[in-house]
Scaffold this motif. Structure first.
Motif, PDB file in Angstrom:
ATOM      1  N   ARG A   1       0.840  -1.201   0.000  1.00 52.59           N
ATOM      2  CA  ARG A   1       0.000   0.000   0.000  1.00 52.59           C
ATOM      3  C   ARG A   1       0.872   1.248   0.000  1.00 52.59           C
ATOM      4  N   ASP A   2       0.487   2.178  -0.841  1.00 54.44           N
ATOM      5  CA  ASP A   2       1.138   3.483  -0.936  1.00 54.44           C
ATOM      6  C   ASP A   2       0.172   4.540  -0.400  1.00 54.44           C
ATOM      7  N   GLU A   3       0.706   5.555   0.291  1.00 56.96           N
ATOM      8  CA  GLU A   3      -0.141   6.568   0.917  1.00 56.96           C
ATOM      9  C   GLU A   3      -1.010   7.315  -0.090  1.00 56.96           C
ATOM     10  N   GLN A   4      -0.509   7.537  -1.301  1.00 56.37           N
ATOM     11  CA  GLN A   4      -1.268   8.270  -2.308  1.00 56.37           C
ATOM     12  C   GLN A   4      -2.038   7.349  -3.262  1.00 56.37           C
ATOM     13  N   LEU A   5      -1.434   6.227  -3.654  1.00 61.87           N
ATOM     14  CA  LEU A   5      -1.999   5.384  -4.707  1.00 61.87           C
ATOM     15  C   LEU A   5      -2.884   4.259  -4.189  1.00 61.87           C
TER      16      LEU A   5
ATOM     17  N   ALA B   1      11.810  -2.593  -9.229  1.00 57.34           N
ATOM     18  CA  ALA B   1      11.784  -2.601 -10.694  1.00 57.34           C
ATOM     19  C   ALA B   1      11.066  -1.384 -11.259  1.00 57.34           C
ATOM     20  N   LEU B   2      10.021  -0.920 -10.575  1.00 59.99           N
ATOM     21  CA  LEU B   2       9.263   0.234 -11.043  1.00 59.99           C
ATOM     22  C   LEU B   2       9.598   1.444 -10.184  1.00 59.99           C
ATOM     23  N   SER B   3       9.901   2.549 -10.815  1.00 63.35           N
ATOM     24  CA  SER B   3      10.190   3.771 -10.062  1.00 63.35           C
ATOM     25  C   SER B   3       8.927   4.338  -9.430  1.00 63.35           C
ATOM     26  N   GLU B   4       7.776   4.036 -10.027  1.00 57.94           N
ATOM     27  CA  GLU B   4       6.500   4.449  -9.461  1.00 57.94           C
ATOM     28  C   GLU B   4       5.613   3.222  -9.305  1.00 57.94           C
ATOM     29  N   GLU B   5       5.018   3.074  -8.137  1.00 62.18           N
ATOM     30  CA  GLU B   5       4.155   1.930  -7.859  1.00 62.18           C
ATOM     31  C   GLU B   5       2.994   1.864  -8.863  1.00 62.18           C
ATOM     32  N   LEU B   6       2.569   0.616  -9.175  1.00 58.80           N
ATOM     33  CA  LEU B   6       1.432   0.392 -10.075  1.00 58.80           C
ATOM     34  C   LEU B   6       0.168   0.234  -9.232  1.00 58.80           C
ATOM     35  N   SER B   7      -0.766   1.141  -9.373  1.00 58.76           N
ATOM     36  CA  SER B   7      -1.975   1.113  -8.557  1.00 58.76           C
ATOM     37  C   SER B   7      -2.905  -0.019  -8.987  1.00 58.76           C
ATOM     38  N   VAL B   8      -3.351  -0.802  -7.998  1.00 59.16           N
ATOM     39  CA  VAL B   8      -4.362  -1.850  -8.224  1.00 59.16           C
ATOM     40  C   VAL B   8      -5.441  -1.702  -7.145  1.00 59.16           C
ATOM     41  N   GLU B   9      -5.753  -0.473  -6.819  1.00 60.36           N
ATOM     42  CA  GLU B   9      -6.653  -0.172  -5.708  1.00 60.36           C
ATOM     43  C   GLU B   9      -8.020  -0.825  -5.883  1.00 60.36           C
ATOM     44  N   ASP B  10      -8.497  -0.950  -7.134  1.00 59.63           N
ATOM     45  CA  ASP B  10      -9.839  -1.506  -7.346  1.00 59.63           C
ATOM     46  C   ASP B  10      -9.817  -3.004  -7.636  1.00 59.63           C
ATOM     47  N   TRP B  11      -8.676  -3.666  -7.435  1.00 56.41           N
ATOM     48  CA  TRP B  11      -8.579  -5.112  -7.688  1.00 56.41           C
ATOM     49  C   TRP B  11      -8.928  -5.862  -6.400  1.00 56.41           C
ATOM     50  N   ASP B  12     -10.016  -6.596  -6.413  1.00 59.71           N
ATOM     51  CA  ASP B  12     -10.340  -7.424  -5.249  1.00 59.71           C
ATOM     52  C   ASP B  12      -9.413  -8.627  -5.162  1.00 59.71           C
TER      53      ASP B  12
END
Length: 535
Positions: free
Chosen positions: A417-421, A438-449
């Motif tokens: 979990r990221d504070e913003q994403l 590997a990723l400089s910016e996290e990949l958001s999966v907030e809506d993935w159950d």
């Protein structure tokens, strides 16, 4: 003519000790820091092999909490006498630098599947212990003595001492019976008796690309031992084009029909690279005795991929299923955990039927409490897949799919979990202790159950993927190097001393961490592990 295809035990199965009891064959191999300790494979034809269990499957038999990477169980020896199986093993507690802490133990059972007796402590003078049962009923332990002193040969020699079964301890004098050949690094001793000769088989050259099997013999158990003029009888050294490298650490068996075979460790490096992420594996070679009484592989000194099978009835075994739906009340024998058993304090297959629930514990750096289960990677074309339900509350909680070599070398596709994403994916990288993402910016999966996670391995490339629906997959990060999850990459030395050792192999697994200590849980719906090689 029926042939055996090498390796017979693929993926991290080193230091084989083979045993025949009537019509059954067993091979014990090293497991190092992975629990349960010692893999036992069974066959009735030397062609088909099946994993039947692990003798050291309880904490009373093996407590490895705190053991270093590539510590733990080294070179077990399996033997049998008058209805009893004997298993000798080393539990290596430290190995970096000049010193080695190597307590050796003995456990016994009347059934190979157990139960096994409480361990009997033997000594700590070195590693690779082996028990020899002489014709007169006396039992003798041989092991390497380790010499920590400066400007000495650390492989001091093979020591012999009697074991008293009635007293449950070693007795009598200790005697160094063999100092080795010019190949050096003399270890892995086994004694055999034939036609009045005692044969001492050893591993020499070090367990790398100079590894070898050597033999010496004597009319007396305590020597002096005459070195085989044809040594080494088996080695890959000097020819990097051979598909089987590191051939060494052998163990002999005679079939019911008087045929002889040698099992030995080997590795299969990635093409063009001296990196073997599948680890050290087990192969087999057919042998014969010369007229002057020496053992020789029939196909010569070099390990072969195809070997003539013995004159025994074919005995195929069941092929393990690719997909585990976690419907059973306990894990299958194919799974390993790190340093301690899987127990209800951090793993459950019943709290949510049909799912594996893991409670997060310590980080991937830990040598104590990791919530991780894994299987050996056995092929250079391979994929693994899982589905995870996990709702982390903060960045210290993580769960996902990992390719793991040791606590310093891994690739980890994790949910956190990221504070913003919100809920995110990234690939964490351990590169000889250096941390990266590997990723400089996290990949958001907030809506993935549910997060579907996959890894594909093709040669030296490792690629992670993710999906929300298991139909449309996206890559997470670029390709990573499979060879970095290997013994060769993990081994490091400074100022003449080895500071990091690599003796294991790459695993693929499922894991959860909760660095806050709150034990956040993740649920895994299934775990697929399958070869994608074309046959």
């Amino acid at each position: 003519m029926t042939t055996i295809q090498n390796p017979i035990l693929k993926g991290f199965n080193p230091d084989p000790s083979i045993l025949r009891v009537e019509d059954d064959y067993y091979i014990a191999t090293s497991t190092f820091e992975w629990f349960p300790g010692v893999q036992i494979h069974h066959s009735r034809d030397l062609v088909h092999w099946e994993l039947i269990g692990h003798p050291l499957d309880e904490r009373r038999l093996l407590d490895m909490r705190g053991n270093p990477n590539s510590g733990g169980i080294w070179a077990p020896c399996l033997s049998y006498h008058e209805g009893v199986f004997y298993l000798i093993y080393t539990d290596v507690k430290s190995l970096a630098g000049a010193f080695k802490d190597t307590p050796n133990y003995l456990t016994t059972a009347t059934d190979i599947r157990g139960p096994w007796s409480d361990p009997v402590y033997l000594n700590s003078s070195g590693f690779d212990p082996s028990l020899f049962h002489d014709d007169d009923g006396r039992k003798w332990l041989v092991n390497l003595i380790w010499d920590h002193r400066k400007n000495r040969n650390p492989f001091h020699g093979i020591v012999l001492q009697e074991y008293s079964e009635t007293e449950g301890k070693l007795i009598g004098p200790k005697e160094v019976i063999f100092k080795g050949t010019e190949l050096g690094c003399t270890e892995g001793p086994h004694i055999y008796k034939r036609n009045g000769w005692y044969y001492l088989m050893t591993a020499e050259g070090g367990t790398g690309y100079e590894h070898a099997v050597t033999v010496a013999r004597s009319r007396s158990l305590n020597g002096p031992y005459e070195v085989d003029p044809g040594n080494p009888i088996l080695t890959s050294h000097g020819d990097l084009s051979l598909p089987l490298q590191k051939a060494g650490h052998g163990s002999l068996v005679e079939t019911q029909n008087g045929e002889w075979y040698l099992v030995h460790l080997c590795s299969r490096p990635l093409p063009g690279l001296q990196q073997s992420p599948l680890g050290r594996e087990t192969a087999i070679q057919k042998c014969e005795w010369t007229e002057d009484g020496w053992i020789r592989p029939v196909n010569g000194q070099r390990p072969q991929l195809e070997v003539q099978a013995p004159d025994l009835h074919a005995a195929p075994v069941s092929i393990p299923v690719d997909c585990d739906h976690f419907d059973e009340p306990s894990l299958s024998a194919a799974y390993s955990t790190l340093r301690e058993p899987a127990d209800a304090s951090w793993l459950s297959l019943t709290e949510r039927p049909g799912y594996l629930r893991l409670y997060g514990r310590q980080s991937l750096n830990s040598h104590f409490s990791q919530s991780l289960i894994a299987k050996r990677i056995q092929h250079f074309s391979f994929e693994a897949e899982t589905a995870v339900e996990f709702e982390p509350e903060h960045f210290q909680q993580m769960a996902g799919l990992i390719c793991y070599y040791n606590s310093k070398n891994y690739y980890y596709l994790r949910i956190s979990r990221d504070e913003q994403l919100g809920k995110t994916l990234n690939v964490l990288i351990g590169d000889n202790g250096a941390y990266d993402e590997a990723l400089s910016e996290e990949l958001s999966v907030e809506d993935w159950d549910q997060c579907f996670l996959k890894v594909r391995i093709e040669g030296d490339e490792v690629q992670f993927l993710a999906s929300q629906d298991r139909e449309s997959w996206m890559k997470v990060g670029g390709p990573l190097q499979f060879g970095h999850l290997s013994d060769e990459y993990a081994t490091r030395h400074t100022d003449g001393f080895f500071t990091d050792w690599g003796f294991t192999g790459a695993f693929v697994g499922l894991c959860v961490q909760d660095l806050s200590g709150e034990k956040k849980a993740a649920d895994f719906d299934y775990f697929i592990c399958r070869s994608t090689e074309e046959f």
